[in-house]
Design a protein around this motif. Sequence first.
Motif, PDB file in Angstrom:
ATOM      1  N   ASP B 121       0.831  -1.197   0.000  1.00  0.00           N
ATOM      2  CA  ASP B 121       0.000   0.000   0.000  1.00  0.00           C
ATOM      3  C   ASP B 121       0.870   1.253   0.000  1.00  0.00           C
ATOM      4  N   GLU B 122       0.798   1.988  -1.082  1.00  0.00           N
ATOM      5  CA  GLU B 122       1.645   3.179  -1.183  1.00  0.00           C
ATOM      6  C   GLU B 122       1.283   4.228  -0.143  1.00  0.00           C
ATOM      7  N   GLN B 123       0.074   4.144   0.417  1.00  0.00           N
ATOM      8  CA  GLN B 123      -0.351   5.109   1.423  1.00  0.00           C
ATOM      9  C   GLN B 123       0.251   4.804   2.786  1.00  0.00           C
ATOM     10  N   ASN B 124       0.730   3.585   2.946  1.00  0.00           N
ATOM     11  CA  ASN B 124       1.299   3.212   4.232  1.00  0.00           C
ATOM     12  C   ASN B 124       2.520   4.084   4.524  1.00  0.00           C
ATOM     13  N   PRO B 125       2.566   4.694   5.727  1.00  0.00           N
ATOM     14  CA  PRO B 125       3.689   5.617   6.004  1.00  0.00           C
ATOM     15  C   PRO B 125       5.050   4.940   5.901  1.00  0.00           C
ATOM     16  N   TYR B 126       5.102   3.621   5.987  1.00  0.00           N
ATOM     17  CA  TYR B 126       6.395   2.927   5.930  1.00  0.00           C
ATOM     18  C   TYR B 126       6.744   2.469   4.521  1.00  0.00           C
ATOM     19  N   PHE B 127       5.834   2.683   3.558  1.00  0.00           N
ATOM     20  CA  PHE B 127       6.057   2.149   2.213  1.00  0.00           C
ATOM     21  C   PHE B 127       7.392   2.604   1.636  1.00  0.00           C
ATOM     22  N   LYS B 128       7.744   3.862   1.833  1.00  0.00           N
ATOM     23  CA  LYS B 128       8.952   4.397   1.213  1.00  0.00           C
ATOM     24  C   LYS B 128      10.173   4.383   2.127  1.00  0.00           C
ATOM     25  N   VAL B 129      10.002   3.934   3.369  1.00  0.00           N
ATOM     26  CA  VAL B 129      11.113   3.962   4.324  1.00  0.00           C
ATOM     27  C   VAL B 129      12.205   2.967   3.908  1.00  0.00           C
ATOM     28  N   SER B 130      13.481   3.361   4.116  1.00  0.00           N
ATOM     29  CA  SER B 130      14.649   2.515   3.800  1.00  0.00           C
ATOM     30  C   SER B 130      14.664   2.058   2.345  1.00  0.00           C
ATOM     31  N   GLY B 131      14.377   2.959   1.439  1.00  0.00           N
ATOM     32  CA  GLY B 131      14.477   2.619   0.022  1.00  0.00           C
ATOM     33  C   GLY B 131      13.181   2.101  -0.566  1.00  0.00           C
ATOM     34  N   GLY B 132      12.380   1.443   0.268  1.00  0.00           N
ATOM     35  CA  GLY B 132      11.065   1.019  -0.187  1.00  0.00           C
ATOM     36  C   GLY B 132      11.037   0.115  -1.408  1.00  0.00           C
ATOM     37  N   LYS B 133      12.027  -0.771  -1.542  1.00  0.00           N
ATOM     38  CA  LYS B 133      11.981  -1.730  -2.651  1.00  0.00           C
ATOM     39  C   LYS B 133      11.659  -3.103  -2.099  1.00  0.00           C
ATOM     40  N   TYR B 134      10.562  -3.671  -2.577  1.00  0.00           N
ATOM     41  CA  TYR B 134      10.135  -4.969  -2.059  1.00  0.00           C
ATOM     42  C   TYR B 134      10.248  -6.003  -3.177  1.00  0.00           C
ATOM     43  N   ASP B 135      11.489  -6.397  -3.479  1.00  0.00           N
ATOM     44  CA  ASP B 135      11.746  -7.243  -4.640  1.00  0.00           C
ATOM     45  C   ASP B 135      11.054  -8.591  -4.555  1.00  0.00           C
ATOM     46  N   TYR B 136      11.115  -9.209  -3.376  1.00  0.00           N
ATOM     47  CA  TYR B 136      10.508 -10.533  -3.256  1.00  0.00           C
ATOM     48  C   TYR B 136       9.007 -10.443  -3.481  1.00  0.00           C
ATOM     49  N   TYR B 137       8.394  -9.492  -2.797  1.00  0.00           N
ATOM     50  CA  TYR B 137       6.950  -9.326  -2.881  1.00  0.00           C
ATOM     51  C   TYR B 137       6.533  -9.153  -4.336  1.00  0.00           C
ATOM     52  N   ASN B 138       7.277  -8.316  -5.061  1.00  0.00           N
ATOM     53  CA  ASN B 138       6.914  -8.055  -6.450  1.00  0.00           C
ATOM     54  C   ASN B 138       7.256  -9.221  -7.366  1.00  0.00           C
ATOM     55  N   ASP B 139       8.424  -9.820  -7.147  1.00  0.00           N
ATOM     56  CA  ASP B 139       8.830 -10.924  -8.022  1.00  0.00           C
ATOM     57  C   ASP B 139       7.954 -12.159  -7.837  1.00  0.00           C
ATOM     58  N   MET B 140       7.393 -12.316  -6.656  1.00  0.00           N
ATOM     59  CA  MET B 140       6.493 -13.451  -6.453  1.00  0.00           C
ATOM     60  C   MET B 140       5.102 -13.106  -6.989  1.00  0.00           C
ATOM     61  N   ASP B 141       4.998 -11.968  -7.635  1.00  0.00           N
ATOM     62  CA  ASP B 141       3.741 -11.543  -8.261  1.00  0.00           C
ATOM     63  C   ASP B 141       2.637 -11.302  -7.228  1.00  0.00           C
ATOM     64  N   MET B 142       3.016 -10.973  -6.001  1.00  0.00           N
ATOM     65  CA  MET B 142       2.031 -10.784  -4.946  1.00  0.00           C
ATOM     66  C   MET B 142       1.068  -9.620  -5.199  1.00  0.00           C
ATOM     67  N   PRO B 143       1.540  -8.467  -5.754  1.00  0.00           N
ATOM     68  CA  PRO B 143       0.596  -7.366  -5.950  1.00  0.00           C
ATOM     69  C   PRO B 143      -0.626  -7.791  -6.763  1.00  0.00           C
ATOM     70  N   LYS B 144      -0.394  -8.656  -7.779  1.00  0.00           N
ATOM     71  CA  LYS B 144      -1.501  -9.092  -8.615  1.00  0.00           C
ATOM     72  C   LYS B 144      -2.295 -10.202  -7.939  1.00  0.00           C
ATOM     73  N   LEU B 145      -1.557 -11.057  -7.259  1.00  0.00           N
ATOM     74  CA  LEU B 145      -2.184 -12.259  -6.686  1.00  0.00           C
ATOM     75  C   LEU B 145      -3.067 -11.915  -5.489  1.00  0.00           C
ATOM     76  N   LEU B 146      -2.571 -11.018  -4.640  1.00  0.00           N
ATOM     77  CA  LEU B 146      -3.266 -10.742  -3.381  1.00  0.00           C
ATOM     78  C   LEU B 146      -4.263  -9.608  -3.601  1.00  0.00           C
ATOM     79  N   THR B 147      -5.530  -9.964  -3.813  1.00  0.00           N
ATOM     80  CA  THR B 147      -6.528  -8.922  -4.070  1.00  0.00           C
ATOM     81  C   THR B 147      -6.809  -8.135  -2.806  1.00  0.00           C
ATOM     82  N   SER B 148      -6.989  -8.855  -1.705  1.00  0.00           N
ATOM     83  CA  SER B 148      -7.215  -8.104  -0.472  1.00  0.00           C
ATOM     84  C   SER B 148      -6.767  -8.930   0.722  1.00  0.00           C
ATOM     85  N   ILE B 149      -6.469  -8.223   1.791  1.00  0.00           N
ATOM     86  CA  ILE B 149      -6.135  -8.886   3.050  1.00  0.00           C
ATOM     87  C   ILE B 149      -6.881  -8.114   4.134  1.00  0.00           C
ATOM     88  N   ALA B 150      -7.663  -8.817   4.934  1.00  0.00           N
ATOM     89  CA  ALA B 150      -8.498  -8.126   5.914  1.00  0.00           C
ATOM     90  C   ALA B 150      -8.599  -8.952   7.185  1.00  0.00           C
TER      91      ALA B 150
END
Lengths: 308, 529
Positions: B121-150
């Motif tokens: 979530d780009e709105q999360n205040p920690y999204f950009k902290v410490s470079g903000g690169k989440y290679d594993y999350y993106n490479d595992m295709d999680m943004p597309k796969l995970l529609t929602s978490i609640a």
Amino acid sequence: MAAELSARADGPAARLPAAPAPPSAFRNFWSSFGEGKGAVLGLAIVAFVALLAIFAPLVAPHSPIEQFRDAVKAPPVWQDGGSWRYVLGTDGVGRDMLSRLIYGARVSLFIGLSVMCVSFVVGVVLGLASAYFGGVVDVLITRLMDRIMSVPDLVLAILAVAVLGPSLVNTIVAVTIVYVPRYVRLVRGSALAELDKDYVMAAKVAGVGPLRLMLSTILPNCLAPLIVQAALGLSDAILEAAALGFLGLGAQPPTPEWGAMLADSREFIRSQPWIVTFPGLAILITVVSINLLGDGLRDAFDPKMRRG
Amino acid sequence: MTALKMIGIGLAAVLLGSTAVSAKTLVFCAEGSPENFTPALNTTGTSLDAARPVFDQLVEFERGSTTLKPGLAESWIISPDGKTVTFKLRQNVKFGATREFKPTRDFNADDVLFSFHRQSDEQNPYFKVSGGKYDYYNDMDMPKLLTSIAKTDDHTIVMTLSEPNVAILANLAMDFATIQSAEYADYLLKKGKPEQFDQVPVGTGPFVFASYQKDAVIRFKANPAYWGGKPAIDDLVYAITPDPTARVSKLKTGECQVAPFPRPADIPELQNDPNLNVLSQPGLNIGYLAFNAAKPPFDKKEVRQALSMAIDRKAIITQVYGQSGQMAKNLIPPTMWAFNDKVTDYPFDPAKAQALLKDAGVSGPLDIDLWYMPVQRPYNPDAKRMAEMMQSDLAKVGVNAKLVTYEWGEYRKRLQNGEATAALFGWTGDNGDPDNFFFFLGCIDGKPAASNVGKWCDPTFNANLAKARQANDQAERTRLYGEMQVIEHDQEPVLNIAHSLVYEPVRKEVVDFKMSPLSRQQFDGVDLK
């Protein structure tokens, strides 16, 4: 170096008639140089290494970059399993150690001599300009040199290589930058001392132009300490280049460079210690002999240390 | 007299007591310094290992295997269509305290939400902290796969997926899915120093972080309130020792008890040492040479094949890996169920390589950059030596390779940007599923993933990759992966070099240390004699 020197010193002596009177400059030099046995030994070893380097293709038994995959990490001849095919054994990928050391002498001496020549010339030009012109030129040059000297040698060399990228030529540039200030200061210091002397004044009065005054009147009288510095600087330059090579910033593989060879074989220090020993010995012996030679030169050129 | 006796007994009791409670310290000679302590930000084993003692995931790997077991989630239910996963969270789980921060509440669903939102979530205040690169999350295709978490309540999490994915649980057991403290995050945000979140970690794991000095030491203390029981050792120390020879010396003198990545040349000596146990395990890994398909002439598959045939891998394996290497013909190790044994390996054939290069229109000497990594990896014990041997082989077919290297972080960054022409690289599997190997040659929406350093995109390969993720039937998946191995072999985006046997020497007094096929270093459950 020594050969050049003796030729130069020999020149005037040869032109003189065979008079018994004053001993020739060369004889004079040789008698005080020869007093130190270490200096003569140093000269002999340096000459030997230089000859090896010059005639490397004739002397080396193999190509320095050919990998003999059937004889990787072969031990030297005197160890169990050693053979005369690889006298000093082979390294971690099967290259002949002796051939690499011989070609490595080429690389190291080439770096050392290049650094020495370039920094000698640059140092003389800047040093003389600084002493002769004084004022703003002097301030600019001396401050710049101070600035360079304020950074530790190796750090500065690493910085230069990091900016330029690692290669053999850039190693030479980097080490030259480090060593130039020594020459500049030395030339400037001796030139300043000479400038006040009467013979310089006489030359000026006689209408000698500034270039001639600097190069042929003052410079020859500053040469003695410079030559000593150059000889000692040669070994420093070889060491510095080996350090850069050890850090992977010098000559790039497969160039046989002593420092890089040492670094590559560190892992064998427990299992096949000879691979790491020989490059280290090569650096040690060469540097020590050049230093002995330099000490001999200093003794010979320094009137205070000369007897009779 | 009796008084003296009493004192004596008392003294003895004190002495005995003190030996009984004397702290057990295990020293691990780590091979490098971590970049930070947030696993989601990192991709190297060095950094992930350093953060592991402090953290847990929802689902975890059994120590020393790839079997899944409940972690912070006590149980889970997957809906029949495979698109909804409901996790029941463990209760009464405490976060470890640091010098500055004392947690006031137990672990709950908010921590899970925070840990995933930080990466998505780009709105999360920690999204950009410490470079903000989440290679594993993106490479595992999680943004597309995970529609929602609640969360439905404080101890229930519902994940909705865009499509069924058989590897989802294994993915969630990986380090990037580590659960961090939301309370700690808020606390630091209020204090205005969110970067500290990644430098001083707070987690629910078996150990609590104590201190870290870069290039020197990381200290952890056992977490007495750990939900899985307090670890047997009291202090865990990572002594950072990048030089392999120094690691061996420290191990032999007892300065450390466990030391990873010995050099192959040192292994026989270690095996003969009576104080050491040399553990070994076939690693789930692959060392390869990636060709950059985006840079001519490597856009032609014939050129890639030619170079593959010009390199004498057999000699490389003998000299670089010693006894610990196995020549690789496919991307995945032969121990995996999806391995396609029908693929025939490229032979070492310099003459044919030259002919192929000629046919591909490469005339005259070809100049390439050959990159080698500056560090030891489980899949490649000595990249420089390997590169030098390749350089010599390639010179024989008229290819001039210039050897290039950078500092390890820089190396990976430049490689992922596609700056190399040919580069040594590799992969260690992190969840045991074949998908976890094939994804790194994959492309997301037609663009090469960051981990795809060869920048090679093949439509059929990628279509199969996506299909295999949804197929529930192992036979079907085997067929799809089998096809992908044939495509990969034909296209040769990478030259597979070796799967390595991973060695790890430990001192005899270490009890029950288990090597992980995923090359994880894990110290809960380990004891000292």
